[in-house]
Motif scaffolding. Sequence first.
Motif, PDB file in Angstrom:
ATOM      1  N   THR A  92       7.059   3.928   3.765  1.00  0.00           N
ATOM      2  CA  THR A  92       6.860   5.255   3.169  1.00  0.00           C
ATOM      3  C   THR A  92       6.476   5.199   1.699  1.00  0.00           C
ATOM      4  O   THR A  92       6.162   6.234   1.112  1.00  0.00           O
ATOM      5  N   LYS A 115       4.775   5.414  -6.476  1.00  0.00           N
ATOM      6  CA  LYS A 115       4.867   5.512  -5.018  1.00  0.00           C
ATOM      7  C   LYS A 115       6.309   5.334  -4.561  1.00  0.00           C
ATOM      8  O   LYS A 115       6.702   4.282  -4.061  1.00  0.00           O
ATOM      9  N   THR A 140       0.807  -1.219   0.000  1.00  0.00           N
ATOM     10  CA  THR A 140       0.000   0.000   0.000  1.00  0.00           C
ATOM     11  C   THR A 140       0.844   1.275   0.000  1.00  0.00           C
ATOM     12  O   THR A 140       0.356   2.345  -0.349  1.00  0.00           O
ATOM     13  N   GLN A 177       1.853   2.409   2.810  1.00  0.00           N
ATOM     14  CA  GLN A 177       1.506   2.970   4.111  1.00  0.00           C
ATOM     15  C   GLN A 177       1.922   1.990   5.216  1.00  0.00           C
ATOM     16  O   GLN A 177       2.043   0.789   4.983  1.00  0.00           O
TER      17      GLN A 177
END
Length: 600
Positions: A285, A330, A271, A273
């Motif tokens: 992160t 990400k 994710t 997260q």
Amino acid sequence: MRYLFLIPVFTLLTVAFRKSDTQTAWVRINWLGYQPTGSKVAVWGSKIDEPLQRFQVIEAKTGRVMYDHQAGKAYGTYGPFRQSYRLDFSAFRKPGTYYLKTGVVRSPEFRIAEDVYEGAADFCLRYMRQQRSGYNPYLKDSCHTHDGYTMYGPMPDSTHVDVSGGWHDASDYLQYSTTSANATYHLLAAYRDFPDVFADKHQANGLEGSNAIADVLDEARWGLDWLLKMHPTDNWLFNQLADDRDHMGMRIPKEDDFYGKGFERPVYFCTGQPQGLFRYKNRTTGVASTAGKFSSAFALGYQLLRPQDPAFANRLQHRAQTAYALGLQKPGACQTAPGRAPYFYEEDNWTDDMELASVELYNVGQARGQLKQDYLNKAIAYAGQEPVTPWIKNDTARHYQWYPFINIGHYELAKQLKAKQRQEIISYYITGIDTIWQKAKNNAFYRAIPFIWCSNNLTVSFAIQCYWYRKLTGDTQYAQLEQACFDWLFGCNPWGTSFVYGLPSWGDTPVDPHSAFTHLKNYPIDGGLVDGPVFGSIYRNLIGITLKDPDEYAEFQSDLVVYHDDYGDYSTNEPTMDGTASLVYLLAAKQAEKNAPRKR
């Protein structure tokens, strides 16, 4: 049962001489032996501060003195020793079986020969096959076939996905994408760089029998198959299978029924997260550290497997690109998820992973023109963000904080560059190597790698970095430092033991590792590299460690560093899958240097 790993047949060497009650000095050697033209150094250590003037190389069969030399510089205190010397006999090159003698102290016997590393890389593949999940060829049985149910994903929690397969990470049965992808890459790179080293004695399923494919490539394919399951769609990427509920007890791998959904185990979605189902959370992160590792393994797999299986290779090529895209979306590090204990893989870096992915996508050759150049430019930019792997600059690190323990991307990138750009990337390697050297040169073992968890994995990685630097430049100024790291792994250390189970069969190697295979069934874990020594300060503060037997290395422990060949010590004596895979690469490199002339 122990097995010989060497292909040539020869008389077994004698085991180390047992100490007497009055023994105060020991000579530590590499149990595997030494190549004639390579660096050949043993270490003499004494419990009392006594000088050493000379040492001799003695032919084992005849007792003749073959080489007599000054002991050289006194290095002083290290670990349990009050005085120590490096016994350098590199100038002696005659093949044969020998031992070193210093006064009344003599070393174990060792060989000097071109073939001393023959078959060692293949030997370590035994452990990789034993670590297989899904179908396990060692047990000739299946385990964890119901994996798994999702957590944290875009789909409803507890959705079933097929992620059976891959490797168990260590002596527990958790499975991590980050370590599996790194292991897969090392196996692929070993085949790419040293194809003639590996045998073909096993089928794709790990059972005995030839299939016209090198065993190391079969093993890498096993890793790739599982990684594809962990990245099944363009936007789905999973990071971990199972969690530390696994640690409730030792068992031979089977179908686990304690995760709350039959025999399924949880599979954690990437994710970007923080995650953790119970008391503890990680500090994630982003996704790029995991995504980059997937991408580089897939891209290298495509390059190597395309001739024999183009359809499978094309799947790898597509997934290399989709994983890379997720890393771009990400940026950041994706840590593993803790459960009921505070321990997890605390990876904090990610640009090294995206650097390697960028250069491997450049190597794939599917992109053209500006897009292809973009991959190279991104690799250069990522390289500049982490020129030196951070653990090298520090004396400690959290568990797997800087992973992989070597920046592989620098080597792959430097091979694609010329002139000033190439020299800039190479300078990153030499900066790291020289940082270690400035500390290592002050002790007889040339040791400056921090004794954190998995210190042996760091040692393997650093030795590979030295090797890659030497190959890129032809510079041999750090050749003895490189060899000292290798020698440390195979006996030239304060405890005088190899850290690889059963390698070599005549040496002092782990016999009581933190492993269910050995502890419950007395199954050998041939080829498994154990974690290695840790700082005394780390050992004293770990949870749940109790030695089950008297410590046979008690007189060689110190406030600085400890190692126990004891099932009760999970910090120093647990074998790891990813460390063993890295060692496969290093051993293949050593074997491939057979007959290669080297400067001193």
